[in-house]
Structures are given as structure tokens and as C-alpha cells.
Design an enzyme around this catalytic site. Sequence first.
Site, PDB file in Angstrom:
ATOM      1  N   CYS A  95      -3.028   0.782   6.107  1.00  0.00           N
ATOM      2  CA  CYS A  95      -2.530  -0.221   5.175  1.00  0.00           C
ATOM      3  C   CYS A  95      -2.594   0.320   3.755  1.00  0.00           C
ATOM      4  CB  CYS A  95      -3.384  -1.479   5.306  1.00  0.00           C
ATOM      5  SG  CYS A  95      -2.880  -2.815   4.237  1.00  0.00           S
ATOM      6  N   HIS A 137       1.769  -6.964  11.448  1.00  0.00           N
ATOM      7  CA  HIS A 137       0.814  -6.556  10.413  1.00  0.00           C
ATOM      8  C   HIS A 137       1.183  -7.198   9.065  1.00  0.00           C
ATOM      9  CE1 HIS A 137      -1.563  -3.165   8.324  1.00  0.00           C
ATOM     10  NE2 HIS A 137      -0.880  -3.714   7.340  1.00  0.00           N
ATOM     11  N   GLU A 138       2.475  -7.153   8.718  1.00  0.00           N
ATOM     12  CA  GLU A 138       2.908  -7.686   7.413  1.00  0.00           C
ATOM     13  C   GLU A 138       2.796  -9.209   7.374  1.00  0.00           C
ATOM     14  OE1 GLU A 138       3.175  -5.665   5.046  1.00  0.00           O
ATOM     15  OE2 GLU A 138       3.221  -3.904   6.335  1.00  0.00           O
ATOM     16  N   HIS A 141      -0.563 -10.310   6.598  1.00  0.00           N
ATOM     17  CA  HIS A 141      -0.870 -10.275   5.162  1.00  0.00           C
ATOM     18  C   HIS A 141      -0.543 -11.615   4.508  1.00  0.00           C
ATOM     19  CE1 HIS A 141      -2.192  -6.292   4.049  1.00  0.00           C
ATOM     20  NE2 HIS A 141      -1.170  -5.697   4.639  1.00  0.00           N
TER      21      HIS A 141
HETATM   22 ZN    ZN Z   1      -1.041  -3.722   5.216  1.00  0.00          ZN
END
Ligand code: ZN
Length: 183
Positions: A95, A137-138, A141
Site C-alpha cells: 500500500c 483493497h481500494e 480504504h
Molecule cells: Zn492501499
Amino acid sequence: MAVIKIIKVPNPILKKKSKKISKIDKKVEQLAYNMADTIENYQTDVESGVAMAAVQVGQLVNLVVIKEEDGSYAALINPKITKLSGEEEEGLEGCLSVPGIYGIVKRKEKVEVKCVAIDGGKFLIKTSGLFSRILQHEIDHLNGILFTDRVDDLNKLYKLDKEGRLVSKKGDILDESELSKGY
Ligand SMILES: [Zn+2]
């Protein structure tokens, strides 16, 4: 266009939830372009960036920018997972906000995401494998979740050394050929 400073752990903003974008105005467009520049600029000898959520440059809005295979960038506004399916797969993740650290994360193989494009058009992404992992993953966030929160065993966290090898706390070197790689 401009490169923006990337926010890194342990900055508490990374744990906050982002808000829905109600209007795609010049500010949103500018942010998307700046995020693309910031990803493009993030290159070291051993690492490169492929995607980013707005919170990583300090903006708590539901915007993700992804570099596609052909090198162009796509902005995903208000992305939302509508379906997760397939097997759970382990894959290596890193990341931009957690520099030098990689971890093995379990995620579903396939994902469906509905989102809005920069021109306001709605679309649905159905994908699997690495792109599915990056999207999950995004979108994490946007919900204040980091990949390190999903690593269930500290022995599955690795530090990148100067030669580009991934070394665990115990000193094991990860054989990356066994894993898919996602950032
Ligand atoms: Zn990330």
C-alpha cells in the site's frame, strides 16, 4: 495537474470513512487527475503504484483512481461492492500508505462493483484475480480499513529490503512466484 503528498500510517485519517460524492464538479475532476499524477510519480527501484483512494491524499470522499493495463487511468466515483464470489485466495498486497511493508491477505476471487465514471455515467465492473484484489483493497480504504488489518498472522507480514526481497520478522524470505501480487 500536480503530485500530492501521500498520507502514511499511523495518520488517523486513514481509519476514517469517506463520504459519498453527490456532485462531480471541477474539484472532483482535479482531484482525480492529481491522484493519477501521484500514482505515476510513485516509482522506486523496487516498487510502483497502481491505484489509490482519495483518503490517501487526505480527502475523505469516495473516489478511487486505478492505472489500467494499457497505462491509462480510470476514476471510480462512489464504488460499491454488490457481489463477492468464488474461492478465498491468498495474495500479496502492499500500500502506498504503508511503505515498505507487504502482507498476505485472503480475499474473494471475484467481485462486482457498481460505480460512477467521471462523466457521470453509471457502470458495473465484473472482475477477478488481481484487479478484483486491487478493487477490494481500494474500497476498504474508503471504509477506513488497511490491508494490514486483514493480515491474520503477523508471520504473513513482510518487509521489503534493499535488494527487493520480502523478509518476514522471523527472517524467512518470501517466494513470490507462489503468489499473485497486488498493490
Ligand atoms: Zn492501499
